[in-house]
Design a protein around this motif. Structure first.
Motif, PDB file in Angstrom:
ATOM      1  N   PRO A  81       0.817  -1.219   0.000  1.00  0.00           N
ATOM      2  CA  PRO A  81       0.000   0.000   0.000  1.00  0.00           C
ATOM      3  C   PRO A  81       0.850   1.268   0.000  1.00  0.00           C
ATOM      4  CG  PRO A  81      -0.570  -1.454   1.849  1.00  0.00           C
ATOM      5  CD  PRO A  81       0.653  -2.016   1.222  1.00  0.00           C
ATOM      6  N   LEU A  82       0.394   2.284  -0.746  1.00  0.00           N
ATOM      7  CA  LEU A  82       1.115   3.551  -0.821  1.00  0.00           C
ATOM      8  C   LEU A  82       0.218   4.743  -0.469  1.00  0.00           C
ATOM      9  CD1 LEU A  82       2.957   2.953  -4.232  1.00  0.00           C
ATOM     10  CD2 LEU A  82       4.029   3.037  -1.953  1.00  0.00           C
ATOM     11  N   TRP A  83      -0.888   4.894  -1.182  1.00  0.00           N
ATOM     12  CA  TRP A  83      -1.714   6.091  -1.058  1.00  0.00           C
ATOM     13  C   TRP A  83      -3.183   5.727  -0.936  1.00  0.00           C
ATOM     14  CZ3 TRP A  83       0.713   5.882  -6.228  1.00  0.00           C
ATOM     15  CH2 TRP A  83       2.060   6.244  -6.189  1.00  0.00           C
ATOM     16  N   ALA A  84      -3.959   6.648  -0.342  1.00  0.00           N
ATOM     17  CA  ALA A  84      -5.403   6.432  -0.238  1.00  0.00           C
ATOM     18  C   ALA A  84      -6.133   7.724  -0.550  1.00  0.00           C
ATOM     19  CB  ALA A  84      -5.770   5.962   1.166  1.00  0.00           C
ATOM     20  N   THR A  85      -7.364   7.608  -1.006  1.00  0.00           N
ATOM     21  CA  THR A  85      -8.279   8.748  -1.114  1.00  0.00           C
ATOM     22  C   THR A  85      -9.499   8.450  -0.243  1.00  0.00           C
ATOM     23  OG1 THR A  85      -9.383   7.807  -3.043  1.00  0.00           O
ATOM     24  CG2 THR A  85      -7.573   9.346  -3.469  1.00  0.00           C
ATOM     25  N   LEU A  86     -10.171   9.505   0.181  1.00  0.00           N
ATOM     26  CA  LEU A  86     -11.287   9.355   1.121  1.00  0.00           C
ATOM     27  C   LEU A  86     -12.441  10.264   0.705  1.00  0.00           C
ATOM     28  CD1 LEU A  86     -12.550   8.565   3.880  1.00  0.00           C
ATOM     29  CD2 LEU A  86     -11.223  10.426   4.895  1.00  0.00           C
ATOM     30  N   ALA A  87     -13.540   9.670   0.280  1.00  0.00           N
ATOM     31  CA  ALA A  87     -14.745  10.444  -0.050  1.00  0.00           C
ATOM     32  C   ALA A  87     -15.761  10.230   1.061  1.00  0.00           C
ATOM     33  CB  ALA A  87     -15.305   9.995  -1.396  1.00  0.00           C
ATOM     34  N   LEU A  88     -16.166  11.334   1.676  1.00  0.00           N
ATOM     35  CA  LEU A  88     -17.017  11.279   2.866  1.00  0.00           C
ATOM     36  C   LEU A  88     -18.325  11.993   2.608  1.00  0.00           C
ATOM     37  CD1 LEU A  88     -15.051  12.368   6.066  1.00  0.00           C
ATOM     38  CD2 LEU A  88     -16.342  10.252   5.718  1.00  0.00           C
ATOM     39  N   SER A  89     -19.431  11.313   2.836  1.00  0.00           N
ATOM     40  CA  SER A  89     -20.735  11.965   2.859  1.00  0.00           C
ATOM     41  C   SER A  89     -21.203  11.946   4.302  1.00  0.00           C
ATOM     42  CB  SER A  89     -21.695  11.193   1.939  1.00  0.00           C
ATOM     43  OG  SER A  89     -23.014  11.627   2.150  1.00  0.00           O
ATOM     44  N   LEU A  90     -21.382  13.137   4.874  1.00  0.00           N
ATOM     45  CA  LEU A  90     -21.680  13.276   6.304  1.00  0.00           C
ATOM     46  C   LEU A  90     -23.020  13.967   6.510  1.00  0.00           C
ATOM     47  CD1 LEU A  90     -18.246  14.757   7.462  1.00  0.00           C
ATOM     48  CD2 LEU A  90     -19.026  12.403   7.791  1.00  0.00           C
ATOM     49  N   PRO A  91     -23.857  13.443   7.410  1.00  0.00           N
ATOM     50  CA  PRO A  91     -25.131  14.112   7.688  1.00  0.00           C
ATOM     51  C   PRO A  91     -24.937  15.432   8.429  1.00  0.00           C
ATOM     52  CG  PRO A  91     -24.931  12.043   8.938  1.00  0.00           C
ATOM     53  CD  PRO A  91     -23.712  12.148   8.089  1.00  0.00           C
ATOM     54  N   ALA A  92     -23.827  15.558   9.181  1.00  0.00           N
ATOM     55  CA  ALA A  92     -23.599  16.782   9.951  1.00  0.00           C
ATOM     56  C   ALA A  92     -22.098  16.959  10.153  1.00  0.00           C
ATOM     57  CB  ALA A  92     -24.292  16.690  11.312  1.00  0.00           C
ATOM     58  N   SER A  93     -21.697  18.169  10.476  1.00  0.00           N
ATOM     59  CA  SER A  93     -20.300  18.445  10.779  1.00  0.00           C
ATOM     60  C   SER A  93     -20.135  18.429  12.294  1.00  0.00           C
ATOM     61  CB  SER A  93     -19.925  19.813  10.203  1.00  0.00           C
ATOM     62  OG  SER A  93     -18.690  20.238  10.737  1.00  0.00           O
ATOM     63  N   ASP A  94     -19.712  17.295  12.837  1.00  0.00           N
ATOM     64  CA  ASP A  94     -19.630  17.101  14.287  1.00  0.00           C
ATOM     65  C   ASP A  94     -18.161  16.896  14.665  1.00  0.00           C
ATOM     66  OD1 ASP A  94     -19.425  15.951  16.796  1.00  0.00           O
ATOM     67  OD2 ASP A  94     -21.135  14.595  16.538  1.00  0.00           O
ATOM     68  N   PRO A  95     -17.559  17.916  15.319  1.00  0.00           N
ATOM     69  CA  PRO A  95     -16.114  17.854  15.586  1.00  0.00           C
ATOM     70  C   PRO A  95     -15.690  16.598  16.341  1.00  0.00           C
ATOM     71  CG  PRO A  95     -16.994  20.004  16.190  1.00  0.00           C
ATOM     72  CD  PRO A  95     -18.168  19.158  15.808  1.00  0.00           C
ATOM     73  N   ALA A 115      -0.292   7.203   2.786  1.00  0.00           N
ATOM     74  CA  ALA A 115      -0.538   8.648   2.801  1.00  0.00           C
ATOM     75  C   ALA A 115      -1.914   8.945   2.211  1.00  0.00           C
ATOM     76  CB  ALA A 115       0.532   9.365   1.993  1.00  0.00           C
ATOM     77  N   LEU A 116      -2.700   9.755   2.912  1.00  0.00           N
ATOM     78  CA  LEU A 116      -3.992  10.202   2.378  1.00  0.00           C
ATOM     79  C   LEU A 116      -3.713  11.370   1.442  1.00  0.00           C
ATOM     80  CD1 LEU A 116      -7.093   9.943   2.422  1.00  0.00           C
ATOM     81  CD2 LEU A 116      -7.105  11.613   4.282  1.00  0.00           C
ATOM     82  N   ILE A 117      -4.031  11.215   0.156  1.00  0.00           N
ATOM     83  CA  ILE A 117      -3.614  12.221  -0.829  1.00  0.00           C
ATOM     84  C   ILE A 117      -4.782  12.996  -1.432  1.00  0.00           C
ATOM     85  CG2 ILE A 117      -1.469  11.062  -1.435  1.00  0.00           C
ATOM     86  CD1 ILE A 117      -2.959   9.988  -3.951  1.00  0.00           C
ATOM     87  N   GLY A 118      -6.012  12.697  -1.021  1.00  0.00           N
ATOM     88  CA  GLY A 118      -7.118  13.475  -1.569  1.00  0.00           C
ATOM     89  C   GLY A 118      -8.442  12.853  -1.222  1.00  0.00           C
ATOM     90  N   GLY A 119      -9.507  13.484  -1.685  1.00  0.00           N
ATOM     91  CA  GLY A 119     -10.829  12.946  -1.402  1.00  0.00           C
ATOM     92  C   GLY A 119     -11.902  13.936  -1.747  1.00  0.00           C
ATOM     93  N   ASP A 120     -13.044  13.769  -1.135  1.00  0.00           N
ATOM     94  CA  ASP A 120     -14.153  14.677  -1.347  1.00  0.00           C
ATOM     95  C   ASP A 120     -14.994  14.675  -0.080  1.00  0.00           C
ATOM     96  OD1 ASP A 120     -15.423  16.573  -2.869  1.00  0.00           O
ATOM     97  OD2 ASP A 120     -16.737  15.138  -3.889  1.00  0.00           O
ATOM     98  N   THR A 121     -15.608  15.801   0.236  1.00  0.00           N
ATOM     99  CA  THR A 121     -16.413  15.927   1.448  1.00  0.00           C
ATOM    100  C   THR A 121     -17.718  16.607   1.094  1.00  0.00           C
ATOM    101  OG1 THR A 121     -14.357  16.214   2.684  1.00  0.00           O
ATOM    102  CG2 THR A 121     -16.392  16.774   3.824  1.00  0.00           C
ATOM    103  N   THR A 122     -18.817  15.979   1.486  1.00  0.00           N
ATOM    104  CA  THR A 122     -20.111  16.554   1.153  1.00  0.00           C
ATOM    105  C   THR A 122     -21.105  16.230   2.258  1.00  0.00           C
ATOM    106  OG1 THR A 122     -21.888  16.577  -0.498  1.00  0.00           O
ATOM    107  CG2 THR A 122     -20.802  14.495  -0.151  1.00  0.00           C
ATOM    108  N   ARG A 123     -22.211  16.981   2.316  1.00  0.00           N
ATOM    109  CA  ARG A 123     -23.272  16.642   3.257  1.00  0.00           C
ATOM    110  C   ARG A 123     -24.212  15.632   2.598  1.00  0.00           C
ATOM    111  NH1 ARG A 123     -25.884  19.496   7.563  1.00  0.00           N
ATOM    112  NH2 ARG A 123     -24.727  21.390   7.109  1.00  0.00           N
ATOM    113  N   GLY A 124     -24.625  14.637   3.379  1.00  0.00           N
ATOM    114  CA  GLY A 124     -25.521  13.623   2.848  1.00  0.00           C
ATOM    115  C   GLY A 124     -25.591  12.448   3.807  1.00  0.00           C
ATOM    116  N   PRO A 125     -26.272  11.367   3.428  1.00  0.00           N
ATOM    117  CA  PRO A 125     -26.326  10.176   4.286  1.00  0.00           C
ATOM    118  C   PRO A 125     -24.910   9.662   4.553  1.00  0.00           C
ATOM    119  CG  PRO A 125     -27.746   9.924   2.341  1.00  0.00           C
ATOM    120  CD  PRO A 125     -26.956  11.177   2.138  1.00  0.00           C
ATOM    121  N   LEU A 126     -24.674   9.129   5.749  1.00  0.00           N
ATOM    122  CA  LEU A 126     -23.316   8.720   6.117  1.00  0.00           C
ATOM    123  C   LEU A 126     -22.806   7.581   5.228  1.00  0.00           C
ATOM    124  CD1 LEU A 126     -20.901   8.998   7.975  1.00  0.00           C
ATOM    125  CD2 LEU A 126     -22.020   7.458   9.601  1.00  0.00           C
TER     126      LEU A 126
END
Ligand code: ADP
Ligand code: MG
Length: 317
Positions: A81-95, A115-126
């Motif tokens: 393994p070298l790199w990862a991307t992370l796309a997150l759909s979150l119902p709320a922004s909870d610290p 190493a996490l090298i990118g992704g996407d973040t949006t509001r929506g179902p978890l």
């Protein structure tokens, strides 16, 4: 703490200070720029709340698990393994939730030098979607390499994670030690990354067990043009599973239950000892559970007599 916005979330929780050397541009631009020396192994897995993990599932375990299931796919082809991307759909922004989620994710990422090298973040179902990229061997482990006569091995124990689904809804404080052990197998899968790499050049075929042994061994069989006999008394069962369930149910979990993320692989009989030694050197238990056959189909065998196996296994539709 006020709820962080999209860019604060990315910067505060997901941007690491030191990207790996092979990363020229990580998080923060329109695309990541990396360099690779050779063939890459690429996989992506999506975890949907209520489908792949229960509502209210602990965020640290979710972060860990989302990466673990992807690392397991790289393990299955023997990639590094070298790199990862992370796309997150979150119902709320909870610290607090984000802090725990990122903690679980990076704990495993750091353990494997990812190493996490990118992704996407949006509001929506978890929903959590991780992509993973790794260095592939010139001769990767594939589902299609099995041959009649190969011994079939699995790592670890089988059935624990699917049995855990019966206990995850119970508050942890009420868990017996055994139920807690099963739930831990579901929450914190240990991808067999080092074992996968050690099997390059030794194993002929491999898959990770995400949908259940019969289902996943079935993929090896179909893609290799062979069948299999599974020695039912050789299935590796954990003490927790056998303590909580009668033999028949424990066996059914081991054959049909998914989510264990162990490796199933086949080796020529002459290489079986080499495999045992390699696994022992890594501190990973492996069990010889049967053999590939020229006759198609998967059958169980007990006391020398074969029997059909239920064609169980997780399918999405
Ligand atoms: P764009 O709109 O150009 O796609 P974004 O605003 O979505 O860019 O993302 C900005 C940067 O943050 C990009 O580098 C992206 O890869 C990264 N990013 C966004 N969400 C995440 C996340 N959840 N984890 C890691 N990196 C992320
Ligand atoms: Mg984007």
């Amino acid at each position: 703490m006020a709820a962080p916005g999209e860019f604060e979330i990315i910067e505060r929780y997901f941007t690491q200070s030191l990207p790996a050397q092979s990363v020229r541009v990580g998080i923060g631009d329109d695309a990541a720029i990396v360099s690779a020396d050779g063939p890459l192994a690429i996989a992506v897995d999506m975890l949907v709340e209520g489908r792949h993990f229960p509502v209210g599932f602990a965020p640290d375990a979710l972060g860990f698990r989302a990466l673990a299931v992807n690392l397991s796919d790289l393990a299955a082809v023997g990639a590094r393994p070298l790199w990862a991307t992370l796309a997150l759909s979150l119902p709320a922004s909870d610290p607090a939730w984000l802090d725990a989620f990122a903690g679980g994710f990076f704990r495993l990422a750091n353990q494997h030098g990812v190493a996490l090298i990118g992704g996407d973040t949006t509001r929506g179902p978890l929903t959590v979607t991780v992509g993973i990229f790794g260095a592939a061997a010139a001769t990767p482990l594939l589902r299609s390499g099995g041959r009649a006569g190969d011994r079939i091995f699995v790592s670890g124990t089988l059935g624990d994670a699917s049995a855990a689904l019966e206990h995850l809804a119970t508050p942890p404080a009420q868990h017996s030690d055994e139920a807690a052990a099963l739930c831990a197998r579901f929450a914190w899968p240990q991808p067999r990354v080092a074992l996968g790499q050690a099997l390059i050049g030794v194993a002929r075929a491999a898959i990770d067990i995400s949908d259940g042994l019969v289902a996943d061994l079935g993929h090896i069989c179909r893609q290799s043009g062979v069948g299999a006999i599974v020695e039912l008394d050789a299935l590796p069962l954990s003490p927790a599973l056998t303590a909580l369930y009668p033999a028949g149910r424990a066996e059914a979990f081991a054959l049909g239950g998914g989510d264990d993320y162990e490796l199933c692989f086949t080796v020529p009989p002459a290489a079986a000892d080499e495999v045992r030694r390699a696994a022992e050197a890594l501190g990973i238990a492996v069990s010889d559970i049967g053999e590939l056959t020229a006759a198609p189909g998967i059958r169980g065998r007990r006391d020398g007599r074969t029997e059909p196996l239920p064609a169980a296994g997780f399918t999405h539709f």
